[in-house]
Design a protein around this motif. Sequence first.
Motif, PDB file in Angstrom:
ATOM      1  N   CYS A  21       1.018  -1.282  -0.265  1.00 59.94           N
ATOM      2  CA  CYS A  21       0.042  -0.371  -0.179  1.00 59.94           C
ATOM      3  C   CYS A  21       1.299   1.099   0.110  1.00 59.94           C
ATOM      4  O   CYS A  21       1.609   1.123   0.849  1.00 59.94           O
ATOM      5  N   GLY A  22       0.443   2.059  -0.734  1.00 60.19           N
ATOM      6  CA  GLY A  22       1.285   3.299  -1.133  1.00 60.19           C
ATOM      7  C   GLY A  22       0.841   4.394  -1.670  1.00 60.19           C
ATOM      8  O   GLY A  22      -0.084   4.092  -2.783  1.00 60.19           O
ATOM      9  N   VAL A  59       5.236  11.481  -1.379  1.00 60.45           N
ATOM     10  CA  VAL A  59       4.697  10.599  -1.929  1.00 60.45           C
ATOM     11  C   VAL A  59       5.937   9.162  -2.172  1.00 60.45           C
ATOM     12  O   VAL A  59       6.949   9.232  -2.184  1.00 60.45           O
ATOM     13  N   ASP A  60       5.271   7.782  -2.047  1.00 64.68           N
ATOM     14  CA  ASP A  60       6.162   6.935  -2.802  1.00 64.68           C
ATOM     15  C   ASP A  60       6.473   7.050  -3.591  1.00 64.68           C
ATOM     16  O   ASP A  60       8.174   6.161  -4.004  1.00 64.68           O
ATOM     17  N   VAL A  61       5.826   6.782  -4.871  1.00 63.52           N
ATOM     18  CA  VAL A  61       6.668   6.482  -6.179  1.00 63.52           C
ATOM     19  C   VAL A  61       5.643   7.616  -7.478  1.00 63.52           C
ATOM     20  O   VAL A  61       4.732   8.162  -6.766  1.00 63.52           O
ATOM     21  N   LYS A  93      14.935  13.531  -6.890  1.00 66.29           N
ATOM     22  CA  LYS A  93      16.164  11.994  -7.458  1.00 66.29           C
ATOM     23  C   LYS A  93      15.738  10.751  -6.593  1.00 66.29           C
ATOM     24  O   LYS A  93      16.497   9.427  -7.048  1.00 66.29           O
ATOM     25  N   ASN A  94      15.311  10.403  -5.585  1.00 64.69           N
ATOM     26  CA  ASN A  94      15.572   9.188  -4.422  1.00 64.69           C
ATOM     27  C   ASN A  94      14.330   8.943  -3.866  1.00 64.69           C
ATOM     28  O   ASN A  94      13.885   8.410  -3.081  1.00 64.69           O
ATOM     29  N   HIS A 152       7.446  -0.734  -6.055  1.00 63.38           N
ATOM     30  CA  HIS A 152       8.096   0.181  -5.639  1.00 63.38           C
ATOM     31  C   HIS A 152       7.428   0.644  -4.484  1.00 63.38           C
ATOM     32  O   HIS A 152       7.089   1.818  -3.617  1.00 63.38           O
ATOM     33  N   LEU A 153       6.352  -0.119  -3.953  1.00 63.62           N
ATOM     34  CA  LEU A 153       5.166   0.526  -2.894  1.00 63.62           C
ATOM     35  C   LEU A 153       5.403  -0.419  -1.633  1.00 63.62           C
ATOM     36  O   LEU A 153       5.711  -1.416  -1.620  1.00 63.62           O
ATOM     37  N   PRO A 154       5.316   0.443  -0.495  1.00 63.48           N
ATOM     38  CA  PRO A 154       6.100  -0.420   0.650  1.00 63.48           C
ATOM     39  C   PRO A 154       4.935  -1.292   1.155  1.00 63.48           C
ATOM     40  O   PRO A 154       3.848  -1.275   0.995  1.00 63.48           O
ATOM     41  N   GLU A 155       5.216  -2.314   2.145  1.00 65.89           N
ATOM     42  CA  GLU A 155       4.999  -3.429   2.224  1.00 65.89           C
ATOM     43  C   GLU A 155       3.911  -3.143   3.698  1.00 65.89           C
ATOM     44  O   GLU A 155       4.597  -3.292   4.437  1.00 65.89           O
TER      45      GLU A 155
END
Length: 296
Positions: A9-10, A90-92, A115-116, A172-175
């Motif tokens: 979920c992210g 945000v995550d992505v 960039k990160n 690329h979303l966190p668990e």
Amino acid sequence: MTSSNAFRCGTVAIVGRPNVGKSTLLNHILGLKLSITSRKAQTTRHRLLGIHTTEDTQFLFVDTPGFQQKHINALNRNLNRTVTQVLSEVDVVLFVIEPMHLGDADRKVLQLLPKNQPVFLVVNKADLMGDKGNLLPLIQDFDLEFPFTGIIPVSAKKNLYLDELLAAVREHLPEQPAIYGEDELTDRNERFLAAEMLREKIFRLLGDEVPYSVAVEIEKFEQEGNLRRIHAAIIVDKDSQKPMLIGKGGEKLKRISTEARQDMEKLFGGKIWLETWVKVKSGWADDERALKSLGY
């Protein structure tokens, strides 16, 4: 250690210059019309969360206003602040461009990208390019300018390659468990969505006639059983703009209201009684207090 089967979920920001199809992309991923669209640049003025939940993922999409470089007033400074703030949270990030229109405005947004964090270049309206090979020079060109995590051509309107896009983003979303219920679609209330639907109809039905400085204020929103009574003021900047919105014998305003009501009934799943009128608030788009009262 991460597991590909774990629930993820992210948050995912959708950014780009005005009018590249960010809101259309969100609506097609969600499978319903949540974010308003029109050909008029800067139709999207608010940060809007769209929630898309599948068996193993909850995507929290943040649709942002197009980054504005013309007509810099208090409203547009506010919208640009929203874009830069979202990018830091945000995550992505999905950076949306059109293959046929790549210019300085896109590059300005490119300079804002973090960039990160993972950033995907989403080439919308890819169906207009014909052979996918036509995208290669564009992809190479952009790859030199920014370290993209991936480059994905899609067509939001035709639902092409959206599953591929979601699969790439998911990685690329966190668990973590879902934040919202599986049937929730947004964190915005019906009052906000009603105002947005009315504003969309104004932009769509009046096109270039209507000035950019039009806003909608919901003055009353009441629910009785399955019926919603909505009183909405359409705010313009000058007296001379009122007749454009009202039309001969009130015809324009009636059509705007009817189409907005139909969209609201579809989204809210119930009957709507909608009353609209036009109000003049001179200089509202450059007045911080007026902007605050309108939710910007």
